[in-house]
Scaffold this motif. Structure first.
Motif, short mmCIF file in Angstrom:
data_model
loop_
_atom_site.label_atom_id
_atom_site.label_comp_id
_atom_site.label_asym_id
_atom_site.label_seq_id
_atom_site.Cartn_x
_atom_site.Cartn_y
_atom_site.Cartn_z
N LEU A 1 0.85 -1.19 0.00
CA LEU A 1 0.00 0.00 0.00
C LEU A 1 0.89 1.24 0.00
CD1 LEU A 1 -2.52 -1.05 2.81
CD2 LEU A 1 -2.77 -1.35 0.35
N GLY A 2 0.41 2.30 -0.63
CA GLY A 2 1.18 3.53 -0.66
C GLY A 2 0.30 4.76 -0.69
N VAL A 3 0.91 5.87 -0.27
CA VAL A 3 0.28 7.18 -0.33
C VAL A 3 1.30 8.12 -0.96
CG1 VAL A 3 -0.73 9.08 0.97
CG2 VAL A 3 -1.00 6.75 1.80
N TRP A 4 0.89 8.91 -1.94
CA TRP A 4 1.77 9.86 -2.61
C TRP A 4 1.08 11.22 -2.66
CZ3 TRP A 4 6.53 10.73 -4.28
CH2 TRP A 4 6.73 11.77 -5.19
N ALA A 5 1.83 12.26 -2.35
CA ALA A 5 1.34 13.64 -2.49
C ALA A 5 2.50 14.48 -3.00
CB ALA A 5 0.84 14.17 -1.15
N ASP A 6 2.18 15.49 -3.83
CA ASP A 6 3.26 16.34 -4.34
C ASP A 6 2.79 17.76 -4.56
OD1 ASP A 6 2.13 16.55 -7.02
OD2 ASP A 6 2.90 14.54 -7.41
N SER A 7 3.73 18.60 -4.95
CA SER A 7 3.48 20.04 -5.11
C SER A 7 2.73 20.37 -6.39
CB SER A 7 4.80 20.80 -5.07
OG SER A 7 5.68 20.32 -6.07
N MET A 8 2.33 19.37 -7.15
CA MET A 8 1.61 19.62 -8.41
C MET A 8 0.11 19.39 -8.27
SD MET A 8 4.43 19.48 -11.08
CE MET A 8 3.32 19.65 -12.34
N GLY A 9 -0.35 19.00 -7.07
CA GLY A 9 -1.78 18.76 -6.92
C GLY A 9 -2.19 18.64 -5.47
N THR A 10 -3.49 18.60 -5.26
CA THR A 10 -4.04 18.52 -3.91
C THR A 10 -4.68 17.16 -3.63
OG1 THR A 10 -6.14 19.45 -4.67
CG2 THR A 10 -4.50 21.00 -3.81
N TYR A 11 -4.64 16.26 -4.59
CA TYR A 11 -5.29 14.96 -4.45
C TYR A 11 -4.24 13.91 -4.09
CZ TYR A 11 -8.52 11.15 -5.63
OH TYR A 11 -9.35 10.06 -5.58
N PRO A 12 -4.35 13.22 -2.93
CA PRO A 12 -3.36 12.18 -2.62
C PRO A 12 -3.62 10.95 -3.48
CG PRO A 12 -5.05 12.21 -0.94
CD PRO A 12 -5.36 13.36 -1.88
N MET A 13 -2.55 10.35 -3.97
CA MET A 13 -2.68 9.12 -4.75
C MET A 13 -2.52 7.95 -3.79
SD MET A 13 -0.54 7.79 -8.05
CE MET A 13 -1.48 8.68 -9.27
N LEU A 14 -3.54 7.11 -3.69
CA LEU A 14 -3.50 5.91 -2.87
C LEU A 14 -3.24 4.73 -3.79
CD1 LEU A 14 -6.64 6.67 -0.67
CD2 LEU A 14 -4.25 7.25 -0.20
N THR A 15 -2.20 3.95 -3.49
CA THR A 15 -1.82 2.85 -4.37
C THR A 15 -1.91 1.52 -3.64
OG1 THR A 15 0.53 3.08 -3.79
CG2 THR A 15 -0.26 4.33 -5.71
N GLU A 16 -2.04 0.47 -4.44
CA GLU A 16 -2.11 -0.90 -3.92
C GLU A 16 -1.48 -1.81 -4.96
OE1 GLU A 16 -5.87 -3.70 -3.48
OE2 GLU A 16 -5.81 -2.20 -1.86
N GLY A 17 -0.75 -2.83 -4.50
CA GLY A 17 -0.14 -3.71 -5.50
C GLY A 17 0.55 -4.93 -4.93
N THR A 18 1.30 -5.58 -5.82
CA THR A 18 1.97 -6.84 -5.49
C THR A 18 3.41 -6.83 -6.03
OG1 THR A 18 1.17 -7.84 -7.55
CG2 THR A 18 -0.17 -8.18 -5.58
N TYR A 19 4.21 -7.75 -5.49
CA TYR A 19 5.60 -7.91 -5.91
C TYR A 19 5.75 -9.24 -6.63
CZ TYR A 19 10.66 -8.31 -5.77
OH TYR A 19 11.98 -8.46 -6.13
N ASP A 20 6.42 -9.22 -7.78
CA ASP A 20 6.72 -10.44 -8.55
C ASP A 20 8.19 -10.76 -8.33
OD1 ASP A 20 7.58 -12.24 -10.61
OD2 ASP A 20 5.85 -11.65 -11.82
N LYS A 21 8.44 -11.84 -7.57
CA LYS A 21 9.80 -12.23 -7.21
C LYS A 21 10.66 -12.56 -8.42
CE LYS A 21 9.56 -14.48 -3.13
NZ LYS A 21 9.64 -15.57 -2.16
N GLU A 22 10.09 -13.28 -9.39
CA GLU A 22 10.85 -13.70 -10.56
C GLU A 22 11.26 -12.51 -11.43
OE1 GLU A 22 9.07 -16.89 -12.77
OE2 GLU A 22 8.69 -18.04 -10.94
N LYS A 23 10.35 -11.58 -11.64
CA LYS A 23 10.64 -10.41 -12.48
C LYS A 23 11.29 -9.27 -11.70
CE LYS A 23 6.84 -11.19 -15.71
NZ LYS A 23 5.59 -10.62 -16.24
N LYS A 24 11.32 -9.39 -10.36
CA LYS A 24 11.84 -8.34 -9.48
C LYS A 24 11.14 -7.01 -9.76
CE LYS A 24 16.34 -10.46 -8.84
NZ LYS A 24 17.78 -10.32 -8.99
#
Length: 187
Positions: free
Chosen positions: A108-131
């Motif tokens: 899970l992740g949260v991203w915010a930056d100086s280009m906007g007011t909307y936080p980006m909430l992320t979700e995902g997985t890791y692939d061990k073989e592809k790194k």
């Protein structure tokens, strides 16, 4: 004055009898400990110099440069990142926080930056073989409408990784918005 004292005494007694959880200190669970999934995030700990190319690999893509400093914090459970640089000739700053949620079995992740007011909430997985760590999100697109995003981070070695961000296009075809190449800063 006596009436006020009586109400105060009754209020305190009611809180002690009803409001205070009995044995609450014994019921506090132990905080979670970092697991092997957090080691994936720990690979990004350190100071990095980055080159950002807008529009993917196009030869005429606009380039920006900057520095990212990342550190595992909050008991080793969160990778906290600070990004500074320029973006299209403007000063840019971004903040990220990433973790692994064992209950969801997802990053899970949260991203915010100086280009906007909307936080980006992320979700995902890791692939061990592809790194690769693949995160998805939904947020405002360049046209202001909601869009689907995909960020793929590929770990090259301990001193470099690449993140490619794509936005959902028409007919299910994603288009690359940017590619960021990170290289560990030599101290």
């Amino acid at each position: 004055m006596r009436v006020l004292s009586s109400f105060l005494a009754i209020g305190v007694a009611a809180f002690l009898l009803v409001g205070a959880p009995v044995g609450a200190a014994d019921e506090i669970p132990a905080p979670p400990k970092p697991g092997p999934e957090h080691d994936i995030l720990k690979q990004m700990e350190g100071t990095w110099e980055y080159t950002l190319k807008m529009g993917g690999d196009a030869k005429d893509a606009k380039e920006s440069k900057g520095t990212t400093t990342s550190k595992m914090e909050l008991g080793g459970l969160w990778l906290v990142s600070n990004h500074e640089g320029d973006f299209g000739g403007m000063k840019f700053q971004g903040k990220g926080m990433d973790t692994y949620d064992p209950a969801k079995k997802k990053y899970l992740g949260v991203w915010a930056d100086s280009m906007g007011t909307y936080p980006m909430l992320t979700e995902g997985t890791y692939d061990k073989e592809k790194k690769t760590l693949t995160m998805t999100s939904e947020g405002p697109g360049p046209d202001g409408n909601m869009a689907k995003y995909q960020m793929v981070t590929e770990f090259k070695n301990k001193d470099s990784f690449t993140m490619t961000m794509s936005i959902g296009g028409k007919e299910g075809k994603d288009s690359v918005m940017m590619t960021i190449i990170y290289k560990r800063k030599k101290e």
